[in-house]
Design a protein around this motif. Structure first.
Motif, PDB file in Angstrom:
ATOM      1  N   LEU A 235       0.757  -1.013  -0.136  1.00 16.02           N
ATOM      2  CA  LEU A 235      -0.187   0.103   0.048  1.00 16.02           C
ATOM      3  C   LEU A 235       0.944   1.391  -0.016  1.00 16.02           C
ATOM      4  CD1 LEU A 235      -2.716   1.258   0.199  1.00 16.02           C
ATOM      5  CD2 LEU A 235      -2.660   1.037   2.824  1.00 16.02           C
ATOM      6  N   GLU A 236       1.790   1.013   0.759  1.00 19.96           N
ATOM      7  CA  GLU A 236       2.784   2.366   0.938  1.00 19.96           C
ATOM      8  C   GLU A 236       3.657   2.729  -0.459  1.00 19.96           C
ATOM      9  OE1 GLU A 236       4.517   5.542   2.328  1.00 19.96           O
ATOM     10  OE2 GLU A 236       3.011   4.806   2.815  1.00 19.96           O
ATOM     11  N   GLN A 237       4.001   1.457  -0.889  1.00 22.45           N
ATOM     12  CA  GLN A 237       4.624   1.629  -2.179  1.00 22.45           C
ATOM     13  C   GLN A 237       3.807   2.301  -3.228  1.00 22.45           C
ATOM     14  OE1 GLN A 237       6.061  -2.119  -3.686  1.00 22.45           O
ATOM     15  NE2 GLN A 237       6.893  -1.195  -5.642  1.00 22.45           N
ATOM     16  N   VAL A 238       2.652   1.980  -3.455  1.00 19.59           N
ATOM     17  CA  VAL A 238       1.451   2.343  -4.517  1.00 19.59           C
ATOM     18  C   VAL A 238       1.306   3.803  -4.008  1.00 19.59           C
ATOM     19  CG1 VAL A 238      -0.684   2.209  -5.407  1.00 19.59           C
ATOM     20  CG2 VAL A 238       0.433   0.124  -5.091  1.00 19.59           C
ATOM     21  N   ARG A 239       1.213   4.170  -2.813  1.00 22.06           N
ATOM     22  CA  ARG A 239       0.979   5.866  -2.379  1.00 22.06           C
ATOM     23  C   ARG A 239       1.745   6.395  -3.009  1.00 22.06           C
ATOM     24  NH1 ARG A 239       2.025   9.421   0.620  1.00 22.06           N
ATOM     25  NH2 ARG A 239       3.959   8.210   1.754  1.00 22.06           N
ATOM     26  N   LYS A 240       3.273   6.212  -2.656  1.00 20.65           N
ATOM     27  CA  LYS A 240       4.401   6.894  -3.100  1.00 20.65           C
ATOM     28  C   LYS A 240       4.465   7.105  -4.490  1.00 20.65           C
ATOM     29  CE  LYS A 240       7.448   6.007   0.911  1.00 20.65           C
ATOM     30  NZ  LYS A 240       8.527   5.196   1.272  1.00 20.65           N
ATOM     31  N   GLU A 241       4.187   6.017  -5.209  1.00 18.61           N
ATOM     32  CA  GLU A 241       4.069   6.182  -6.648  1.00 18.61           C
ATOM     33  C   GLU A 241       3.291   7.074  -7.381  1.00 18.61           C
ATOM     34  OE1 GLU A 241       1.928   3.068  -9.802  1.00 18.61           O
ATOM     35  OE2 GLU A 241       3.249   2.033  -8.202  1.00 18.61           O
ATOM     36  N   LEU A 242       1.934   6.970  -6.713  1.00 18.89           N
ATOM     37  CA  LEU A 242       0.910   7.730  -7.140  1.00 18.89           C
ATOM     38  C   LEU A 242       1.223   9.361  -6.798  1.00 18.89           C
ATOM     39  CD1 LEU A 242      -2.188   5.265  -6.546  1.00 18.89           C
ATOM     40  CD2 LEU A 242      -0.979   5.949  -8.813  1.00 18.89           C
ATOM     41  N   SER A 243       1.633   9.518  -5.694  1.00 17.65           N
ATOM     42  CA  SER A 243       2.106  10.675  -5.148  1.00 17.65           C
ATOM     43  C   SER A 243       2.987  11.372  -5.957  1.00 17.65           C
ATOM     44  CB  SER A 243       2.399  10.843  -3.510  1.00 17.65           C
ATOM     45  OG  SER A 243       1.384  10.402  -2.793  1.00 17.65           O
ATOM     46  N   GLN A 244       4.040  10.983  -6.366  1.00 18.83           N
ATOM     47  CA  GLN A 244       4.960  11.503  -7.429  1.00 18.83           C
ATOM     48  C   GLN A 244       4.211  11.556  -8.793  1.00 18.83           C
ATOM     49  OE1 GLN A 244       8.111  11.934  -6.867  1.00 18.83           O
ATOM     50  NE2 GLN A 244       8.352  12.664  -8.979  1.00 18.83           N
ATOM     51  N   ARG A 245       3.286  10.779  -9.232  1.00 24.53           N
ATOM     52  CA  ARG A 245       2.637  10.907 -10.485  1.00 24.53           C
ATOM     53  C   ARG A 245       1.755  12.529 -10.620  1.00 24.53           C
ATOM     54  NH1 ARG A 245       1.004  12.568 -14.404  1.00 24.53           N
ATOM     55  NH2 ARG A 245      -0.193  11.555 -16.205  1.00 24.53           N
ATOM     56  N   MET A 246       1.206  12.523  -9.335  1.00 25.38           N
ATOM     57  CA  MET A 246       0.337  13.802  -9.141  1.00 25.38           C
ATOM     58  C   MET A 246       1.059  14.867  -8.853  1.00 25.38           C
ATOM     59  SD  MET A 246      -2.433  12.439  -9.707  1.00 25.38           S
ATOM     60  CE  MET A 246      -4.022  13.209  -9.228  1.00 25.38           C
ATOM     61  N   ARG A 247       2.161  14.965  -8.557  1.00 28.30           N
ATOM     62  CA  ARG A 247       3.073  16.159  -8.230  1.00 28.30           C
ATOM     63  C   ARG A 247       3.412  16.896  -9.591  1.00 28.30           C
ATOM     64  NH1 ARG A 247       6.538  12.918  -5.107  1.00 28.30           N
ATOM     65  NH2 ARG A 247       6.154  13.320  -2.817  1.00 28.30           N
ATOM     66  N   GLN A 248       3.051  16.418 -10.885  1.00 26.41           N
ATOM     67  CA  GLN A 248       3.455  16.889 -12.055  1.00 26.41           C
ATOM     68  C   GLN A 248       2.341  17.776 -12.723  1.00 26.41           C
ATOM     69  OE1 GLN A 248       4.848  13.768 -14.293  1.00 26.41           O
ATOM     70  NE2 GLN A 248       5.774  12.826 -12.785  1.00 26.41           N
ATOM     71  N   LEU A 249       1.169  17.927 -12.061  1.00 32.63           N
ATOM     72  CA  LEU A 249       0.060  18.580 -12.678  1.00 32.63           C
ATOM     73  C   LEU A 249       0.240  19.795 -12.573  1.00 32.63           C
ATOM     74  CD1 LEU A 249      -2.906  15.945 -11.256  1.00 32.63           C
ATOM     75  CD2 LEU A 249      -1.711  15.647 -13.416  1.00 32.63           C
ATOM     76  N   PRO A 250      -0.256  20.416 -13.598  1.00 28.34           N
ATOM     77  CA  PRO A 250      -0.390  21.961 -13.695  1.00 28.34           C
ATOM     78  C   PRO A 250      -1.698  22.515 -13.232  1.00 28.34           C
ATOM     79  CG  PRO A 250      -0.536  21.328 -15.828  1.00 28.34           C
ATOM     80  CD  PRO A 250      -0.487  19.892 -15.003  1.00 28.34           C
ATOM     81  N   ASP A 251      -2.854  21.863 -13.155  1.00 26.35           N
ATOM     82  CA  ASP A 251      -4.173  22.036 -13.054  1.00 26.35           C
ATOM     83  C   ASP A 251      -4.676  21.002 -12.320  1.00 26.35           C
ATOM     84  OD1 ASP A 251      -6.532  23.074 -12.650  1.00 26.35           O
ATOM     85  OD2 ASP A 251      -6.955  23.833 -14.747  1.00 26.35           O
ATOM     86  N   ARG A 252      -5.223  21.281 -10.987  1.00 27.43           N
ATOM     87  CA  ARG A 252      -5.655  20.165 -10.286  1.00 27.43           C
ATOM     88  C   ARG A 252      -7.376  20.322  -9.688  1.00 27.43           C
ATOM     89  NH1 ARG A 252      -1.508  17.723  -7.351  1.00 27.43           N
ATOM     90  NH2 ARG A 252       0.451  18.294  -8.028  1.00 27.43           N
TER      91      ARG A 252
END
Length: 311
Positions: free
Chosen positions: A185-202
């Motif tokens: 679970l923690e591994q997936v959370r970190k992976e997805l958090s990294q992906r979302m950091r790149q978003l210009p409009d949230r």
């Protein structure tokens, strides 16, 4: 004349009662020695219980991934499942308003009801009361707590503790499964958090108030909600105000759910040239989302792609 039918009536009833009692006792012993019968209200709890319990649980989910927890009506087969269960796992907070009557009508004396949201930090919003009334003893708050992976840590602890209480002989195995799942679970959370950091409009418009926990965890901005209360259609004035807001602020993504009708999200998208992304609040709602981790990945990655495409 003496009737043979009457002569045989008196010994048959005690014999039948004794036979039924014997069969029930055999079934009870078999249940103790076999997998723990567990009933859960929604599919995410089924996955979590199976992750911890492994071969030592037999889990039945009352809802499948396509059904709406707010409007669900129990079936006769649900009564049978609850009658046989040792544990019933629920989210609580009024999400499953139909559970209490189901337990009252079908639950046995050995049934334990586990509210897995207990101890979760709740988010309070304008759709707190999902069925139009507060319930005694329940904290008001948005009940879609499982859509934040951090809350699943708490939910998993409740499930693990409940299984250990019913089957203490497998404590070490249950704890080992819990620890292994928390690592994934923690591994997936970190992976997805990294992906979302790149978003210009949230920013996005939500179909109904299912997404505050996901939004908070991944720093997203819910700019508006179509259905402010489950089961109640929004007014024409509310829809028009959302359309005007989307046009003025250039909000280009509407988040809907496979469990709901797409009529209103499609209407807003058509009026504002926005894009509807259909997610799922339940494992199994969309192909490839059979587990909680699959569902979490799908939702976050689909939403990230839609927000990027709209920027």
């Amino acid at each position: 004349m003496f009737s043979l039918n009457h002569a045989w009536k008196w010994p048959v009833c005690p014999l039948l009662a004794a036979l039924v009692g014997f069969l029930l006792s055999v079934e009870a012993v078999a249940e103790v020695r076999g997998p723990i019968p567990v009933v859960v209200t929604i599919p995410v709890l089924k996955d979590l219980a199976e992750q911890v319990g492994g071969p030592h649980v037999r889990v039945t989910s009352l809802l499948n991934g396509y059904e709406n927890e707010h409007t669900y009506s129990p079936k006769p087969t649900d009564l049978v499942a609850v009658r046989k269960a040792r544990l019933l796992l629920e989210i609580g907070m009024g999400l499953e308003v139909w559970v209490s009557s189901l337990v009252k009508n079908a639950g046995g004396p050995s049934l334990r009801v586990i509210t897995t949201s207990r101890g979760v930090e709740l988010i309070h919003d304008q759709a707190d009361v999902h069925d139009g009334a507060h319930h005694e003893g329940e904290a008001a708050g948005n009940p879609h707590v499982w859509l934040d992976p951090e809350n699943v840590v708490i939910m998993l602890r409740h499930i693990t503790d409940a299984l250990i209480e019913v089957d203490p002989g497998h404590t070490a195995e249950f704890r080992s499964h819990q620890a292994a799942y928390l690592q994934r679970l923690e591994q997936v959370r970190k992976e997805l958090s990294q992906r979302m950091r790149q978003l210009p409009d949230r920013r996005f418009i939500a179909h109904h108030s299912a997404w505050p926990y996901l939004a908070k965890r991944f720093s997203l901005d819910i700019a508006g909600t179509i259905h402010l209360q489950a089961g109640i259609e929004p007014s024409a004035h509310h829809l028009q105000s959302l359309i005007e807001k989307m046009r003025k602020e250039k909000i280009k993504v509407v988040v809907s759910e496979i469990q709901l009708s797409q009529r209103l999200p499609d209407l807003l998208a058509k009026e504002t040239n926005a894009h509807v992304v259909v997610l799922t609040t339940m494992p199994g709602g969309v192909a490839g989302t059979d587990t909680y981790l699959d569902m979490l990945r799908y939702n976050v990655l689909q939403l990230a792609g839609a927000l990027e495409a709209a920027s």
